[in-house]
Design a protein around this motif. Sequence first.
Motif, PDB file in Angstrom:
ATOM      1  N   ASN A 239      -7.931   7.388  -0.730  1.00 45.00           N
ATOM      2  CA  ASN A 239      -6.784   7.038  -1.203  1.00 45.00           C
ATOM      3  C   ASN A 239      -7.145   6.468  -3.206  1.00 45.00           C
ATOM      4  O   ASN A 239      -6.625   5.886  -3.176  1.00 45.00           O
ATOM      5  N   PHE A 240      -7.604   7.900  -3.033  1.00 45.60           N
ATOM      6  CA  PHE A 240      -7.434   8.139  -5.368  1.00 45.60           C
ATOM      7  C   PHE A 240      -5.874   8.412  -5.276  1.00 45.60           C
ATOM      8  O   PHE A 240      -5.551   9.059  -5.007  1.00 45.60           O
ATOM      9  N   CYS A 241      -5.952   7.475  -6.885  1.00 46.22           N
ATOM     10  CA  CYS A 241      -4.925   7.423  -7.840  1.00 46.22           C
ATOM     11  C   CYS A 241      -4.968   8.256  -8.635  1.00 46.22           C
ATOM     12  O   CYS A 241      -3.812   7.720  -9.449  1.00 46.22           O
ATOM     13  N   CYS A 295      -9.345   5.048 -10.350  1.00 43.65           N
ATOM     14  CA  CYS A 295      -8.251   4.066  -9.284  1.00 43.65           C
ATOM     15  C   CYS A 295      -8.578   4.059  -8.425  1.00 43.65           C
ATOM     16  O   CYS A 295      -8.306   5.316  -7.655  1.00 43.65           O
ATOM     17  N   VAL A 296      -8.541   3.667  -6.988  1.00 40.56           N
ATOM     18  CA  VAL A 296      -8.105   3.671  -5.257  1.00 40.56           C
ATOM     19  C   VAL A 296      -6.954   2.424  -5.030  1.00 40.56           C
ATOM     20  O   VAL A 296      -6.689   1.306  -6.249  1.00 40.56           O
ATOM     21  N   ARG A 297      -6.280   3.335  -4.413  1.00 47.53           N
ATOM     22  CA  ARG A 297      -5.030   2.286  -3.781  1.00 47.53           C
ATOM     23  C   ARG A 297      -5.003   1.370  -2.349  1.00 47.53           C
ATOM     24  O   ARG A 297      -6.101   2.036  -1.470  1.00 47.53           O
ATOM     25  N   TRP A 316      -8.317  -0.412 -10.684  1.00 45.82           N
ATOM     26  CA  TRP A 316      -8.658   0.472 -11.674  1.00 45.82           C
ATOM     27  C   TRP A 316     -10.198  -0.123 -11.805  1.00 45.82           C
ATOM     28  O   TRP A 316     -10.070  -1.168 -11.979  1.00 45.82           O
ATOM     29  N   THR A 317     -11.469   0.703 -11.631  1.00 48.53           N
ATOM     30  CA  THR A 317     -12.382   0.250 -11.780  1.00 48.53           C
ATOM     31  C   THR A 317     -12.861   0.803 -13.328  1.00 48.53           C
ATOM     32  O   THR A 317     -12.869   1.951 -13.469  1.00 48.53           O
TER      33      THR A 317
END
Length: 327
Positions: A239-241, A295-297, A316-317
Motif C-alpha cells: 500500500n505504498f503511496c 507513505c503507506v495507505r 507518513w513515516t
Amino acid sequence: MILVTVKGKFAPVGGREYLLAGSLLMVLSNLFGIFSLIAFGLGLVVYLIGLYLWSVDVDSRPLKLFLIETALFLVAVFLLSWSPKWVLLKPSWDIYKLINLLAPAYPAFVASALVYRLRMGLFAESTGELNFNLAGNLYLVGALLFPVLIGVVLMSIARLVEAYSYWNLPLAARKDVPFNFSKRKVLAVFVASLLLSPVLFNVPFPSYDGSARSNGVAVYWSTSDSPAVVDVLIKVPENFCGAGVYVDGIKVGQKYESMTFWGPFQSLLALSGDEVIRYHVELFKSPENVTVMVCVRNVKYVHTLEGYAQEWVENWTNMTFQLSGEK
C-alpha cells in the motif's frame, strides 16, 4: 581371426522412453504457459519412473545421484527465495544487484551441477553415448556462469542434449561401470564456488564513506570527493503511496529508479515481487543530514449516518539520518 572380448555384464536398456519423455517435458515446460508447473511436475514423475526402471535393469546409482542433486537444487532455490531480504537494500544496482541476488545460492547450484555431471558420466560409461558427457559438461559450465545469466541458457541446452542422448541409447547397457571422475577436481570446483560466492555478493564494490539503515530504508554517502554523493534505497512496502527525500531540509527531485525482483516461490505462486527504489543525489557541498519520508495507505472505518464507511488514510513515516559519524 582375432577375437575381442568385452568385459562386463550387459543388460537390456529399460526406461528409455520414460527418460526421454520426462526430460523433454521438464526442459520445455515453460512453453506451456499457465500449465508450465503441471507440465514440469508430470515430466519429473515420468523421469523418475525412467530412472527407477534403469536402476532395476542396469544401475541404481543414477537414481540415488538424482535424489542428491534434487536436494541440493532445492537448497539453492530456498536460498534464492531468501536472498532479496539480504540484498535489496545493498547499494549495487542494475545487473550488479541481480548478481548479488544470485550469489548466496551459487555454491548449492554448483554442487548440484557436479552431481549431475557424475550422473551423466555414469550414463556415458554404461551406454557408450558420449553426448551424456557433453550434457554434463555444459550443465556444469552453465552452473559456474549462473550469476551472469548466460549460465541459465547453457543449463537449458545441456538438458536438451541429455534428452537427445536418451533418443540414441543402444539396446543394451553395461552394468557396474566405475565412477570416472577426479575427486580433486570436484573438490576444487566446489571450493572455488564457495570462495566466489561472497565476492559476487559484493559486486561491484561501491565505495562509500558511511551508511545507515532503518525501517526498510538505507542511506549511503560519500563526501570525500566532489561532488558529494548520497544514495537512498527504499524497500517499497505494501500500500505504498509515495516517498520524499530531504537533504539538509531541502527536498530533492521526484525522479528515482525502480527495480522489482521475484523469487522462485513468488514466481511459481504468482505473488507480487520485492520492489526497491533508489534516489541518487549529487551535491557540491557535504550534506549534514538526510530525512526520508515513506507513505503507506491504511484502511480506516468511519461511522456515518448510513453506517460504517471505508476510507484510505495516508500515514507518513519520517526517518532522519545524521551523516557525520554514521557508519
